[in-house]
Design a protein around this motif. Structure first.
Motif, PDB file in Angstrom:
ATOM      1  N   PRO A  45      44.665  21.167  26.992  1.00 28.07           N
ATOM      2  CA  PRO A  45      43.892  19.890  26.944  1.00 28.07           C
ATOM      3  C   PRO A  45      42.574  20.482  28.078  1.00 28.07           C
ATOM      4  CG  PRO A  45      46.225  19.607  27.688  1.00 28.07           C
ATOM      5  CD  PRO A  45      45.686  20.968  27.409  1.00 28.07           C
ATOM      6  N   ILE A  46      41.371  19.800  27.573  1.00 27.00           N
ATOM      7  CA  ILE A  46      40.062  19.903  28.248  1.00 27.00           C
ATOM      8  C   ILE A  46      40.166  19.384  29.854  1.00 27.00           C
ATOM      9  CG2 ILE A  46      37.856  19.382  28.364  1.00 27.00           C
ATOM     10  CD1 ILE A  46      37.614  19.647  25.337  1.00 27.00           C
ATOM     11  N   THR A  47      40.854  18.350  29.664  1.00 25.00           N
ATOM     12  CA  THR A  47      41.054  17.576  30.902  1.00 25.00           C
ATOM     13  C   THR A  47      42.086  18.534  32.010  1.00 25.00           C
ATOM     14  OG1 THR A  47      42.873  16.320  30.056  1.00 25.00           O
ATOM     15  CG2 THR A  47      40.571  15.378  30.015  1.00 25.00           C
ATOM     16  N   THR A  48      42.839  19.337  31.513  1.00 19.01           N
ATOM     17  CA  THR A  48      43.831  19.859  32.522  1.00 19.01           C
ATOM     18  C   THR A  48      43.420  21.147  32.760  1.00 19.01           C
ATOM     19  OG1 THR A  48      45.462  20.448  30.999  1.00 19.01           O
ATOM     20  CG2 THR A  48      45.600  18.222  31.995  1.00 19.01           C
ATOM     21  N   ILE A  49      42.741  22.133  31.963  1.00 18.00           N
ATOM     22  CA  ILE A  49      42.563  23.470  32.086  1.00 18.00           C
ATOM     23  C   ILE A  49      41.429  23.704  33.081  1.00 18.00           C
ATOM     24  CG2 ILE A  49      41.830  25.546  31.093  1.00 18.00           C
ATOM     25  CD1 ILE A  49      44.737  24.483  30.071  1.00 18.00           C
ATOM     26  N   LYS A  50      41.640  24.477  34.169  1.00 22.82           N
ATOM     27  CA  LYS A  50      40.814  25.005  34.863  1.00 22.82           C
ATOM     28  C   LYS A  50      40.410  26.356  34.647  1.00 22.82           C
ATOM     29  CE  LYS A  50      41.709  21.018  37.250  1.00 22.82           C
ATOM     30  NZ  LYS A  50      40.757  19.979  36.882  1.00 22.82           N
ATOM     31  N   GLY A  51      38.958  26.439  34.972  1.00 28.22           N
ATOM     32  CA  GLY A  51      38.360  27.805  34.707  1.00 28.22           C
ATOM     33  C   GLY A  51      38.667  28.836  35.804  1.00 28.22           C
ATOM     34  N   ARG A  52      38.637  29.943  35.657  1.00 26.18           N
ATOM     35  CA  ARG A  52      38.966  30.863  36.650  1.00 26.18           C
ATOM     36  C   ARG A  52      38.105  32.455  36.474  1.00 26.18           C
ATOM     37  NH1 ARG A  52      44.787  33.141  35.413  1.00 26.18           N
ATOM     38  NH2 ARG A  52      44.672  33.031  33.354  1.00 26.18           N
ATOM     39  N   THR A  53      37.443  32.695  37.257  1.00 24.70           N
ATOM     40  CA  THR A  53      36.649  34.261  36.783  1.00 24.70           C
ATOM     41  C   THR A  53      36.922  35.180  38.141  1.00 24.70           C
ATOM     42  OG1 THR A  53      34.960  32.704  35.981  1.00 24.70           O
ATOM     43  CG2 THR A  53      34.289  34.840  36.556  1.00 24.70           C
ATOM     44  N   LEU A  54      36.970  36.251  37.476  1.00 25.57           N
ATOM     45  CA  LEU A  54      37.106  37.314  38.453  1.00 25.57           C
ATOM     46  C   LEU A  54      35.882  37.719  39.565  1.00 25.57           C
ATOM     47  CD1 LEU A  54      39.350  39.741  38.410  1.00 25.57           C
ATOM     48  CD2 LEU A  54      37.575  41.146  37.257  1.00 25.57           C
ATOM     49  N   ASP A  55      36.347  37.930  40.636  1.00 22.30           N
ATOM     50  CA  ASP A  55      35.255  37.992  41.787  1.00 22.30           C
ATOM     51  C   ASP A  55      35.463  39.476  42.603  1.00 22.30           C
ATOM     52  OD1 ASP A  55      33.245  37.679  43.558  1.00 22.30           O
ATOM     53  OD2 ASP A  55      34.253  36.230  44.818  1.00 22.30           O
ATOM     54  N   GLU A  56      35.205  40.384  41.985  1.00 14.91           N
ATOM     55  CA  GLU A  56      35.518  41.762  42.546  1.00 14.91           C
ATOM     56  C   GLU A  56      34.079  42.439  42.732  1.00 14.91           C
ATOM     57  OE1 GLU A  56      38.241  43.143  43.442  1.00 14.91           O
ATOM     58  OE2 GLU A  56      39.857  42.118  42.381  1.00 14.91           O
ATOM     59  N   LYS A  57      34.098  42.966  43.967  1.00 15.08           N
ATOM     60  CA  LYS A  57      32.607  43.175  44.370  1.00 15.08           C
ATOM     61  C   LYS A  57      32.490  44.569  43.858  1.00 15.08           C
ATOM     62  CE  LYS A  57      32.174  40.633  48.727  1.00 15.08           C
ATOM     63  NZ  LYS A  57      31.431  39.725  48.383  1.00 15.08           N
ATOM     64  N   GLY A  58      31.179  45.096  43.401  1.00 15.37           N
ATOM     65  CA  GLY A  58      31.106  46.457  43.206  1.00 15.37           C
ATOM     66  C   GLY A  58      31.136  46.804  41.483  1.00 15.37           C
ATOM     67  N   LEU A  59      31.702  45.977  40.808  1.00 13.45           N
ATOM     68  CA  LEU A  59      32.106  46.229  39.342  1.00 13.45           C
ATOM     69  C   LEU A  59      30.969  46.473  38.646  1.00 13.45           C
ATOM     70  CD1 LEU A  59      34.647  43.635  38.268  1.00 13.45           C
ATOM     71  CD2 LEU A  59      34.866  46.009  38.110  1.00 13.45           C
ATOM     72  N   ASP A  60      29.631  45.966  38.797  1.00 18.43           N
ATOM     73  CA  ASP A  60      28.436  46.277  38.441  1.00 18.43           C
ATOM     74  C   ASP A  60      28.251  47.469  38.284  1.00 18.43           C
ATOM     75  OD1 ASP A  60      28.350  43.605  37.293  1.00 18.43           O
ATOM     76  OD2 ASP A  60      26.815  42.895  38.914  1.00 18.43           O
ATOM     77  N   ASP A  61      28.409  48.350  39.405  1.00 22.95           N
ATOM     78  CA  ASP A  61      27.977  49.533  39.648  1.00 22.95           C
ATOM     79  C   ASP A  61      29.052  50.598  39.141  1.00 22.95           C
ATOM     80  OD1 ASP A  61      25.858  48.801  41.115  1.00 22.95           O
ATOM     81  OD2 ASP A  61      27.160  48.352  42.831  1.00 22.95           O
ATOM     82  N   CYS A  62      30.084  50.156  38.441  1.00 24.14           N
ATOM     83  CA  CYS A  62      31.008  51.308  37.697  1.00 24.14           C
ATOM     84  C   CYS A  62      30.602  51.721  36.460  1.00 24.14           C
ATOM     85  CB  CYS A  62      32.342  50.520  37.619  1.00 24.14           C
ATOM     86  SG  CYS A  62      33.233  50.005  39.227  1.00 24.14           S
ATOM     87  N   TYR A  63      30.646  52.948  36.335  1.00 29.22           N
ATOM     88  CA  TYR A  63      30.248  53.605  35.095  1.00 29.22           C
ATOM     89  C   TYR A  63      31.231  53.177  33.770  1.00 29.22           C
ATOM     90  CZ  TYR A  63      29.340  57.256  31.356  1.00 29.22           C
ATOM     91  OH  TYR A  63      29.108  57.894  30.276  1.00 29.22           O
ATOM     92  N   GLY A  64      30.449  52.563  32.825  1.00 29.93           N
ATOM     93  CA  GLY A  64      31.101  52.300  31.495  1.00 29.93           C
ATOM     94  C   GLY A  64      31.496  50.694  31.490  1.00 29.93           C
ATOM     95  N   TYR A  65      31.008  50.055  32.904  1.00 31.80           N
ATOM     96  CA  TYR A  65      31.524  48.568  32.691  1.00 31.80           C
ATOM     97  C   TYR A  65      30.472  47.857  32.108  1.00 31.80           C
ATOM     98  CZ  TYR A  65      31.395  43.942  35.023  1.00 31.80           C
ATOM     99  OH  TYR A  65      31.361  42.499  35.207  1.00 31.80           O
ATOM    100  N   ILE A  66      31.007  46.875  31.376  1.00 30.22           N
ATOM    101  CA  ILE A  66      30.202  46.089  30.470  1.00 30.22           C
ATOM    102  C   ILE A  66      29.831  44.649  30.965  1.00 30.22           C
ATOM    103  CG2 ILE A  66      29.859  45.113  27.990  1.00 30.22           C
ATOM    104  CD1 ILE A  66      31.364  47.682  26.874  1.00 30.22           C
ATOM    105  N   GLY A  67      31.161  44.150  31.232  1.00 30.18           N
ATOM    106  CA  GLY A  67      31.024  42.815  31.755  1.00 30.18           C
ATOM    107  C   GLY A  67      32.490  42.118  31.657  1.00 30.18           C
ATOM    108  N   ILE A  68      32.418  40.846  32.378  1.00 28.49           N
ATOM    109  CA  ILE A  68      33.580  40.238  32.264  1.00 28.49           C
ATOM    110  C   ILE A  68      33.852  39.465  31.062  1.00 28.49           C
ATOM    111  CG2 ILE A  68      34.837  37.810  33.358  1.00 28.49           C
ATOM    112  CD1 ILE A  68      34.693  40.142  35.307  1.00 28.49           C
ATOM    113  N   ALA A  69      34.855  39.377  30.364  1.00 28.50           N
ATOM    114  CA  ALA A  69      34.902  38.799  28.840  1.00 28.50           C
ATOM    115  C   ALA A  69      34.213  37.540  28.681  1.00 28.50           C
ATOM    116  CB  ALA A  69      36.609  39.205  28.384  1.00 28.50           C
ATOM    117  N   SER A  70      34.715  36.593  29.641  1.00 29.15           N
ATOM    118  CA  SER A  70      34.204  35.245  29.367  1.00 29.15           C
ATOM    119  C   SER A  70      32.715  35.117  29.352  1.00 29.15           C
ATOM    120  CB  SER A  70      34.625  34.502  30.480  1.00 29.15           C
ATOM    121  OG  SER A  70      34.214  34.842  31.830  1.00 29.15           O
TER     122      SER A  70
END
Length: 209
Positions: free
Chosen positions: A108-133
């Protein structure tokens, strides 16, 4: 020469139209979906259940280069059914019980809460493309659904990159490679070959391209 070229183009157009029709028919009949999902979508079309937005796989748009990764990241959740409210979800569940049509998961749109990974330094990791969402899109009203399902999954180039990143961050989150290999939160590995033409996401793309 122009006539020959025109005939070739016409045949090509006819073949693509035929292929699109086949895919549209598959989508309309919900081929490849669980029976419970088919039943709810057909009941929604008839108007016997309301507030049904559709299965996740039909609400999220994925760029073709990420199809395999997203198929794996979502897994069976692609067949979860999004509803407008929790009351709509409850009515749909009652319908499945009445028809003895199996089980389904409703978001249900009214009950589902969004959540996103918050890890520092991921952008600098070799081969990292992005958070799936962040690598796919959807209508604004489904943003919380998208981030709930994909906001804590990382997409990377290959398994070596995945292993390095997973180890660095203590195996705290799922990592998926472009070819569908997985390092799960907790450290287990899942992988091998897969049928790249059988997925629900791959099926939609040729129609909307």
């Amino acid at each position: 020469e122009l006539k020959e070229s025109a005939d070739t183009l016409m045949l090509d157009a006819q073949e693509k139209a035929r292929r699109a029709k086949i895919l549209e028919d598959l989508a309309a009949n919900y081929e490849g979906f669980y029976n419970s999902v088919k039943v709810i979508m057909k009941e929604a079309k008839k108007g016997t259940v309301s507030g049904i937005c559709g299965p996740v796989s039909q609400l999220i748009k994925v760029p073709s280069q990420y199809n395999v990764a997203m198929e794996v990241a979502l897994g069976g959740k692609m067949q979860n059914i999004v509803t407008l409210t929790d009351e709509d979800a409850k009515r749909a569940i009652r319908t499945l019980k009445q028809l003895d049509a199996g089980r389904a998961t409703f978001l249900p749109i009214t009950t589902i809460k969004g959540r996103t990974l918050d890890e520092k330094g991921l952008d600098d990791c070799y081969g990292y493309i992005g958070i799936a969402s962040d690598l796919c899109s959807c209508d604004k009203k489904y943003e919380n659904i998208k981030s709930s399902l994909l906001g804590k999954i990382v997409v990377v180039d290959d398994l070596n990159c995945a292993a390095t990143i997973a180890k660095k961050y203590g195996y705290r989150f799922m990592i998926v490679t472009l070819d569908g290999q997985v390092i799960n939160a907790g450290g287990s590995f899942t992988g091998g070959s897969m049928n790249k033409k059988s997925g629900l996401l791959q099926r939609v793309r040729p129609i909307i391209r």
